[in-house]
Write a protein that holds these residues in place. Sequence first.
Motif, PDB file in Angstrom:
ATOM      1  N   LEU A   1      -1.644  -1.105  -4.316  1.00 54.93           N
ATOM      2  CA  LEU A   1      -0.784  -1.420  -5.467  1.00 54.93           C
ATOM      3  C   LEU A   1      -0.830  -2.898  -5.882  1.00 54.93           C
ATOM      4  O   LEU A   1      -0.698  -2.982  -7.129  1.00 54.93           O
ATOM      5  CB  LEU A   1       0.727  -1.119  -4.974  1.00 54.93           C
ATOM      6  CG  LEU A   1       1.549  -0.398  -6.229  1.00 54.93           C
ATOM      7  CD1 LEU A   1       1.054   0.479  -7.204  1.00 54.93           C
ATOM      8  CD2 LEU A   1       2.885  -0.172  -5.862  1.00 54.93           C
TER       9      LEU A   1
ATOM     10  N   PHE B   1       9.079   2.567  -5.815  1.00 50.44           N
ATOM     11  CA  PHE B   1       8.681   1.410  -5.173  1.00 50.44           C
ATOM     12  C   PHE B   1       9.490   0.280  -5.856  1.00 50.44           C
ATOM     13  O   PHE B   1       9.704   0.430  -7.108  1.00 50.44           O
ATOM     14  CB  PHE B   1       7.217   1.093  -5.087  1.00 50.44           C
ATOM     15  CG  PHE B   1       6.269   1.390  -6.177  1.00 50.44           C
ATOM     16  CD1 PHE B   1       6.234   0.201  -7.356  1.00 50.44           C
ATOM     17  CD2 PHE B   1       5.964   2.514  -6.815  1.00 50.44           C
ATOM     18  CE1 PHE B   1       5.441   0.478  -8.557  1.00 50.44           C
ATOM     19  CE2 PHE B   1       5.206   2.683  -8.063  1.00 50.44           C
ATOM     20  CZ  PHE B   1       5.077   1.750  -8.759  1.00 50.44           C
TER      21      PHE B   1
ATOM     22  N   ARG C   1       7.324   4.268  -9.968  1.00 53.78           N
ATOM     23  CA  ARG C   1       7.411   5.281  -9.229  1.00 53.78           C
ATOM     24  C   ARG C   1       6.104   6.127  -9.353  1.00 53.78           C
ATOM     25  O   ARG C   1       5.547   6.023 -10.406  1.00 53.78           O
ATOM     26  CB  ARG C   1       8.570   6.202  -9.424  1.00 53.78           C
ATOM     27  CG  ARG C   1       8.776   6.800 -10.947  1.00 53.78           C
ATOM     28  CD  ARG C   1      10.025   7.429 -11.073  1.00 53.78           C
ATOM     29  NE  ARG C   1      10.021   7.993 -12.441  1.00 53.78           N
ATOM     30  CZ  ARG C   1      10.688   9.051 -13.069  1.00 53.78           C
ATOM     31  NH1 ARG C   1      11.730   9.378 -12.350  1.00 53.78           N
ATOM     32  NH2 ARG C   1      10.552   9.201 -14.169  1.00 53.78           N
TER      33      ARG C   1
ATOM     34  N   LEU D   1       8.152   9.201  -5.510  1.00 56.25           N
ATOM     35  CA  LEU D   1       7.880   8.078  -4.521  1.00 56.25           C
ATOM     36  C   LEU D   1       8.341   6.812  -5.338  1.00 56.25           C
ATOM     37  O   LEU D   1       7.325   6.142  -6.064  1.00 56.25           O
ATOM     38  CB  LEU D   1       6.487   8.040  -3.663  1.00 56.25           C
ATOM     39  CG  LEU D   1       6.175   7.148  -3.024  1.00 56.25           C
ATOM     40  CD1 LEU D   1       7.083   7.055  -1.826  1.00 56.25           C
ATOM     41  CD2 LEU D   1       4.804   6.944  -2.442  1.00 56.25           C
TER      42      LEU D   1
ATOM     43  N   LEU E   1       1.632   7.661 -12.233  1.00 57.23           N
ATOM     44  CA  LEU E   1       2.297   6.208 -11.804  1.00 57.23           C
ATOM     45  C   LEU E   1       2.909   5.425 -13.139  1.00 57.23           C
ATOM     46  O   LEU E   1       2.240   5.343 -14.030  1.00 57.23           O
ATOM     47  CB  LEU E   1       1.114   5.393 -11.171  1.00 57.23           C
ATOM     48  CG  LEU E   1       1.829   3.931 -10.671  1.00 57.23           C
ATOM     49  CD1 LEU E   1       0.982   3.776  -9.422  1.00 57.23           C
ATOM     50  CD2 LEU E   1       1.329   2.964 -11.651  1.00 57.23           C
TER      51      LEU E   1
ATOM     52  N   LYS F   1       0.748  -1.197   0.029  1.00 53.00           N
ATOM     53  CA  LYS F   1       0.151   0.088   0.045  1.00 53.00           C
ATOM     54  C   LYS F   1       0.771   1.100  -0.039  1.00 53.00           C
ATOM     55  O   LYS F   1       1.903   1.355   0.653  1.00 53.00           O
ATOM     56  CB  LYS F   1      -0.831   0.085   1.128  1.00 53.00           C
ATOM     57  CG  LYS F   1      -1.986  -0.875   1.049  1.00 53.00           C
ATOM     58  CD  LYS F   1      -3.092  -0.554   2.350  1.00 53.00           C
ATOM     59  CE  LYS F   1      -4.092  -2.024   2.251  1.00 53.00           C
ATOM     60  NZ  LYS F   1      -4.860  -1.883   3.256  1.00 53.00           N
ATOM     61  N   LEU F   2       0.343   2.008  -0.819  1.00 49.93           N
ATOM     62  CA  LEU F   2       1.099   3.369  -0.880  1.00 49.93           C
ATOM     63  C   LEU F   2       0.269   4.492   0.003  1.00 49.93           C
ATOM     64  O   LEU F   2      -1.059   4.587  -0.595  1.00 49.93           O
ATOM     65  CB  LEU F   2       1.548   4.001  -2.272  1.00 49.93           C
ATOM     66  CG  LEU F   2       2.436   3.129  -2.903  1.00 49.93           C
ATOM     67  CD1 LEU F   2       2.660   3.382  -4.475  1.00 49.93           C
ATOM     68  CD2 LEU F   2       3.727   3.002  -2.277  1.00 49.93           C
ATOM     69  N   ASN F   3       0.910   5.326   0.787  1.00 49.81           N
ATOM     70  CA  ASN F   3       0.118   6.270   1.381  1.00 49.81           C
ATOM     71  C   ASN F   3       0.315   7.639   0.533  1.00 49.81           C
ATOM     72  O   ASN F   3       1.315   8.027   0.541  1.00 49.81           O
ATOM     73  CB  ASN F   3       0.281   6.575   2.820  1.00 49.81           C
ATOM     74  CG  ASN F   3      -0.695   7.713   3.383  1.00 49.81           C
ATOM     75  OD1 ASN F   3      -1.140   8.403   2.758  1.00 49.81           O
ATOM     76  ND2 ASN F   3      -0.721   7.603   4.677  1.00 49.81           N
ATOM     77  N   LEU F   4      -0.563   8.342  -0.264  1.00 46.78           N
ATOM     78  CA  LEU F   4      -0.251   9.420  -1.142  1.00 46.78           C
ATOM     79  C   LEU F   4      -0.869  10.913  -0.520  1.00 46.78           C
ATOM     80  O   LEU F   4      -0.889  11.529  -1.329  1.00 46.78           O
ATOM     81  CB  LEU F   4      -0.787   9.236  -2.560  1.00 46.78           C
ATOM     82  CG  LEU F   4       0.018   7.629  -3.078  1.00 46.78           C
ATOM     83  CD1 LEU F   4      -0.590   7.507  -4.545  1.00 46.78           C
ATOM     84  CD2 LEU F   4       1.346   7.936  -3.260  1.00 46.78           C
TER      85      LEU F   4
END
Length: 170
Positions: A108, A18, A44, A16, A54, A2-5
Motif C-alpha cells: 500500500l 485502513f 478501505r 477491509l 480500493l 502491506k495488506l494481505n488480500l
Amino acid sequence: MKLNLKRFAQEPGAVLPFDYELDLSQVEWCGLRSFTQPVHVEGRVRNMAGAMLLNARLSAVLSLVCDRCAKAFQREKTVEYETLLAFELENGEDGDIVLLDGDGMLELDELMQEEFLLEMDTKNLCSEDCKGLCAGCGADLNREGCRCKKEIDPRLAKLAQLLEDRESNE
C-alpha cells in the motif's frame, strides 16, 4: 503498510478498512523536501462479488515555495484515489487495475506514494493573484512597486535629454 488480500478475496461483501500515516520526508519534489509532516492515508478495500475495489483519501500539509515570488508557504493537499484490484487480468485488459502478486499481498505504501506524487501540482503559487518578482530590480511586486528606471526608446533619447535639460535650467 502491506495488506494481505488472499483470504479477503474469498469473502464476498467483506470490507477491509485502513488508516495510517505515510512518511515521505525523504522525498524531494522540485528540489525541495515538501513533506515536513506525514501524509494521512485512510480508506478501505471492498470485495464486491469477486471484484475488489480500493478507495483511499490521502491528505497532507505541504511546505512549498511560490514559483513567482519565492515566498515560503504551506498548503493542504488532498487526493482521492480509486482503483480495482485483481490477481490476474482477463482478455489483456489493464486499464486502472492494480495487479496483486501470487500471495495476495498489496504494498500500500508504494501505491499511495506513487498516486500522491502523480497528483502534485507542477506550479505552486502562494495565491492566485501573486504578482511575483520584478525581472529587473527583483522587487516583490506583492509588497512594493518596481524600482527600475524606465528605459527610454533610443529613437526618443534626444527628446528626453532636451526635457531633462529644460527641467534642470528652470
